[in-house]
Design an enzyme around this catalytic site. Sequence first.
Site, short mmCIF file in Angstrom:
data_model
loop_
_atom_site.label_atom_id
_atom_site.label_comp_id
_atom_site.label_asym_id
_atom_site.label_seq_id
_atom_site.Cartn_x
_atom_site.Cartn_y
_atom_site.Cartn_z
N GLU A 50 0.79 -1.08 -0.13
CA GLU A 50 0.02 -0.02 0.06
C GLU A 50 0.94 1.23 -0.04
O GLU A 50 1.49 1.49 0.82
CB GLU A 50 -1.03 0.07 1.30
N LYS A 109 -7.52 -14.47 17.55
CA LYS A 109 -7.54 -13.91 16.10
C LYS A 109 -8.62 -13.30 15.93
O LYS A 109 -9.31 -13.34 14.77
CB LYS A 109 -7.29 -15.29 15.38
N ASP A 161 2.70 -13.99 12.95
CA ASP A 161 1.14 -14.52 12.41
C ASP A 161 0.30 -13.35 11.85
O ASP A 161 -0.19 -12.74 12.88
CB ASP A 161 0.48 -15.30 13.32
N HIS A 177 -1.87 10.16 -0.39
CA HIS A 177 -2.14 8.88 -1.09
C HIS A 177 -2.05 9.08 -2.54
O HIS A 177 -1.88 8.05 -3.39
CB HIS A 177 -3.41 8.42 -0.47
#
Lengths: 419, 419, 419, 419
Positions: B117, B248, B322, B412
């Site tokens: 990104e 998670k 992770d 951006h």
Amino acid sequence: MIIPFHVQQMLSRVRGLFQTEQDAARIAPDTSPVSSLRPVRSASPKSLERYWAKLGAGSAAKDALADANSCADPAIYSANIENLIGTVKVPVGVLGPLRINGVNAKGDFNVPLATTEAALVASYARGAYAATKAGGVSTAVLYEGVLRSPAFVFEGLLQAGQFVDWVVNNIDALKAAAEATTRHGKLVSLEPAIDTNIVFLLCRYTTGDAAGQNMVTIATHALCEHAAAQCPIPIRNWYVEGNYSGDKKASSLGTLTGRGRKVSASVVLPKAVVEKALRTSVAEMLDYGRVANLGALLSGQLGAQAHYANGLAALYIATGQDAACVAESAVGFTRMEARGEDLFCSVTMPNILVGTVGGGTGLPSQQAGLSVLGLAGAGNGAALAEVAAALCLCGEISIVAAMAAGHFTDAHASLARHR
Amino acid sequence: MIIPFHVQQMLSRVRGLFQTEQDAARIAPDTSPVSSLRPVRSASPKSLERYWAKLGAGSAAKDALADANSCADPAIYSANIENLIGTVKVPVGVLGPLRINGVNAKGDFNVPLATTEAALVASYARGAYAATKAGGVSTAVLYEGVLRSPAFVFEGLLQAGQFVDWVVNNIDALKAAAEATTRHGKLVSLEPAIDTNIVFLLCRYTTGDAAGQNMVTIATHALCEHAAAQCPIPIRNWYVEGNYSGDKKASSLGTLTGRGRKVSASVVLPKAVVEKALRTSVAEMLDYGRVANLGALLSGQLGAQAHYANGLAALYIATGQDAACVAESAVGFTRMEARGEDLFCSVTMPNILVGTVGGGTGLPSQQAGLSVLGLAGAGNGAALAEVAAALCLCGEISIVAAMAAGHFTDAHASLARHR
Amino acid sequence: MIIPFHVQQMLSRVRGLFQTEQDAARIAPDTSPVSSLRPVRSASPKSLERYWAKLGAGSAAKDALADANSCADPAIYSANIENLIGTVKVPVGVLGPLRINGVNAKGDFNVPLATTEAALVASYARGAYAATKAGGVSTAVLYEGVLRSPAFVFEGLLQAGQFVDWVVNNIDALKAAAEATTRHGKLVSLEPAIDTNIVFLLCRYTTGDAAGQNMVTIATHALCEHAAAQCPIPIRNWYVEGNYSGDKKASSLGTLTGRGRKVSASVVLPKAVVEKALRTSVAEMLDYGRVANLGALLSGQLGAQAHYANGLAALYIATGQDAACVAESAVGFTRMEARGEDLFCSVTMPNILVGTVGGGTGLPSQQAGLSVLGLAGAGNGAALAEVAAALCLCGEISIVAAMAAGHFTDAHASLARHR
Amino acid sequence: MIIPFHVQQMLSRVRGLFQTEQDAARIAPDTSPVSSLRPVRSASPKSLERYWAKLGAGSAAKDALADANSCADPAIYSANIENLIGTVKVPVGVLGPLRINGVNAKGDFNVPLATTEAALVASYARGAYAATKAGGVSTAVLYEGVLRSPAFVFEGLLQAGQFVDWVVNNIDALKAAAEATTRHGKLVSLEPAIDTNIVFLLCRYTTGDAAGQNMVTIATHALCEHAAAQCPIPIRNWYVEGNYSGDKKASSLGTLTGRGRKVSASVVLPKAVVEKALRTSVAEMLDYGRVANLGALLSGQLGAQAHYANGLAALYIATGQDAACVAESAVGFTRMEARGEDLFCSVTMPNILVGTVGGGTGLPSQQAGLSVLGLAGAGNGAALAEVAAALCLCGEISIVAAMAAGHFTDAHASLARHR
């Protein structure tokens, strides 16, 4: 002792560090000079060299990140990252074919998953095998629209109300201003939310086959500038995002209204498939499913599911999606119910943010991930969202089966065995 | 019209697909035969060849994923993934030095961030520059402990109560059973939660320098087996995880009690730094901070922050963590307050799950990421957690400054310009 | 049109009011003089007369509120209210007997319910009838403790950490300071929560048979004063309640840790009871139960239940409890599951705040409410909490049955028929 | 010891009760016969006598509840309650005048509050005094609409989608069916939410001057019956409420979309008013306000406020509203910000459910409560909602001032002194 033991234990560990004033200074500001790395927008072999010369991380590290293969032409990453020093290689496993009978995704899909967590691919593959044996996963995009929520600040309630009135009366011009910035983005809904003197405009866009986060930022910026220029009510401040849209975080708003694409995926697993492919029974899966639903509720999850994040992160990384969006995408609702002797399983995921164009999707290995799926390029955005949901359904089926049968721990212990 | 326009629009798009019964069949199960990919635990050059022969994804895809460099010895990934077909190359940028004055992390850090990104690295780098100019970020691990929450199901309330009583009276043996499975894991707290006939045991472990998710699963499994074997109260079912621990996913429980490491990071930015390094003012940042806090509340965020997920996902991928844990880690509390003329900024993040050993940290390019940080290997787990929080603080500072100054969209648009 | 119709409709209704500047002034401050009512702590017939003379609300209103019967001796309300002008008469219905087989409540209870909502008493009575037919409701207080969470503000992280260390080392003196203020309150747990420079101390008290909200405030105030006086670390500010305890609002913390008393109540309804007493079937109730659970999840409830608030508000008002606590008490978890052919039903409610002494319990008609229950006075606090949970279970059973059978609307339409 | 002390303490208290099997039987079902109270819909002096004869609660209890004054004609309660045994007398205090400059409420209001909690009226009165001194509270109803959310269950995703399509195409007939049942209710929005095979229709109604909960139930029932009769897609089950609307509970959906009336109320308190009327300073209130906001966030409140429930419960009981709705109404957002030297304070409350006709508003003492306010009868519903929000703003101002100045505990200790 009324203070929890683990709090005491933590404190005694830290205490040593702060016995003396000298120690305490450890966390105080330190204004000794520092020389920052120079920013690089368009990477080149030279810029990589310069960085590595300064990093002092050893040549093994350099070789591993800045390998000749992936960094032959560092400029290919220039629209995706700044200050490039190489690439991290995330191993990719494949599962499939996963059969999907979807409104958008239709066929048998090989799904690439990038992860470093043992058992993840094996577990999802098992769920996919069972779902495919059952005839495949039915899927549909139910809703779509990426949200952006600019905020406007006024003197008081009166001006906030007048502004909303102005917005309603000028909605066509605002929509035109937003859409003038983009070929693919369409503003499909705008809903004001007032808190006394502050107005959030919840803008919902369809974004074609792109995930569209930048697209909606740019469009909304134009909308705001139009409002700021034209609206006669004095605006004290405006911000292109008022931190209300749920962008990259788990929020009730996203969960309720959807952000990105909302997809349902479901399958009815015949009794025989459950028993042979998953080595458990429908009753046992339902028993665990009820406990897991209660656990979700008691712990105050947003949504109620087991581990969407695993499948999503692996798919997002493998196909060039924005991995940070896992924070908002990994929310939703898993259901398991008896259908006669069989097992109905479904997931509904309101915040899937994926694209098949834009972002990281054009980089070589990420594009390759999409090619493995057969979904590279334009025309495939909605299908990819359905794949994501179908994949998560497989993960839910597999983990619920493993928990129900007591196999969960063994699988993880065994597949991570080489470490 | 009382039905929202975007709902109608969505429907009219989908409708065509279901005009006829034939179309409707599209999402019905399809039990035509399918041949699944064969699972491979230990990858070899041969197993990769076999997969690619079946995938039909073209040689460009194969070259991009299964390049000679990263796949020379596919067996190195065997403890991290199944069904390997190659590696995805995620570009890594660097920012730094970020000065951290931490209880655990102490010094000037170069931080590798893996992302696709545009603007992410540049934005975090700007925040790091400002924080470092201000003397650096103070950090402390406040709390630690990975949670696992097995569930036990009983006939009724009476048996559930008797079981809890048994657990309390046998806690030493249970703790011993759990800890016998691990050198590094310690069970530091166990708290029962009863819902009528179901008991969840909230087990909290310290896990040394590993993130420790598998470690706590295996330890808890042993604890449960001990209970199941020894406890005289009849247990109907037990599950090693009752979906209550927040593993998670974003949950209130994790946010409140912490899961992994809870870290606070803070800095006081002098007025001059805000103005020069961030091109805005303290007052403007506070103005936006208030709006952003309100947006967080109104949208029902868990926590209140802007975009931890961006920095976390990039750091996690670059260092072999992770990435799915972003779903739980990207939750916390950002504060900005006036301190005289200056700006106090802090983040508190209750769920940072990182390790410097285990998981993906030993793979070559991931290990290299840790080496860039100077935190590879044992002894660095807590320091890495503090780096993660300090990094997120930089991200918050930068985005709040950009929003306050109206620069967010431009940055951006410009950095993604090459697409 | 992309702006929702109901937003437009609302705006067009309001717009008229603000057409001219004159209209707009309507919501601006108005500083013309006003003469406030004089405060009265200990009411007397005279003070009532004085108020009514100023209120200008007509003699019918006065007769209805300040009737001779309830206001013969207004001084009896002096410890419960200020500025007394009379009493509002809330009608009380009774249901029963409700059989409860509880750890604390044991026997057949007639339950008084104060409400003005038609069908409420009838609905709960129906549930109580079914539960009693099934042998009664099993109940247990699982946990208890009223929370108070003072906040301490420091210069920075270092001082916050040092303060927590001091608290741990001085916990006995702090506990003694708190408990010196009360005969019945005991500090049973204290847990610190740090956010950078702010420390919340989550204090949990048992409070005997009183709801205990004032008791824990006074005790915590003493604890804080002791800390402020004795602790060598400089405290910038402290507050007896940092708005963290969940007092009088729905919060995840209260839902997770319990506040007040946590109670589970359950019953297994035989098939025959469901069919005869509730005029539906086990399968139909389970079908609706699943939908209702999904509705709870999708709408982001704290907990998952149907209408605890109805029963709780009615019981709280009828027995002199603090009705504002309904906001935190009306949270919890309703479960319905098949047990063979029968129906297992349970509620777990973590935040029941009731007492049988103190607060409004000593006023004549409120005391009478407790007498109808047989639970007036000391020794009955825990039993009353179990009655509250058993009652809510009956309400859940009844509404789920009514929804399942399609009777819900008819019951309400018919019982409110006289209006 | 890793198990929390208060858990152990609780267990040791309960353990005694279950030492022997005999004790354990205490919570088992008991099917000995029981004779239920006979239901009574329309109360009469005779029915009251009959109940009291069976209750065995003593004549003092009977005199206190079934006094001649309030029970002279028990039939007046027949549309409000079943199984009447008398009335509970809740003391009512008054505060005022509270000046409100509202879109709907305009003028100086005396506000009746029914409570048994000492200090409540005094505290709110203090806030009202300060707000009135500052020129009064600005208020506006921003949004309105009572939600009802019927659920429809289908075979699968396909049928669910077809049903939504049917609804959109038949919306006029559905709206007509709903509105045919009511003079005042209007269906102003309908939004479908699909979870695989289940469709919730979120129906939003305006309800005139009534709170309208029964009105929307009856209208929605008619809408569902029309759909069930006319829609060609096979409906497996439908329910008039799928537990999705947030009715009588704190939910994210209600907080986000509003249920009932959404109102903002605000005032700017001049420095002098803060210092004289509230005996603290603007800076001190802001300091505490920041801590309280953090406490709200950390504890996972829905919304962020201090104690709306206190004022709402007292107002609802005093004016014949449904006190159970406090569970959903006591949610919202309090803000305090500097405005130069002065203090801007506001509340935004999305779920105010009040009416001035219907429900308990017509009972004598409740009607009297509305008369004290000057808002009895038709035409006043929106004004009453604005009074509720203005009142809550006063409560927030007062408690924040008391906390900031350290007076909170003293006020409560002193006003409850007579007990």
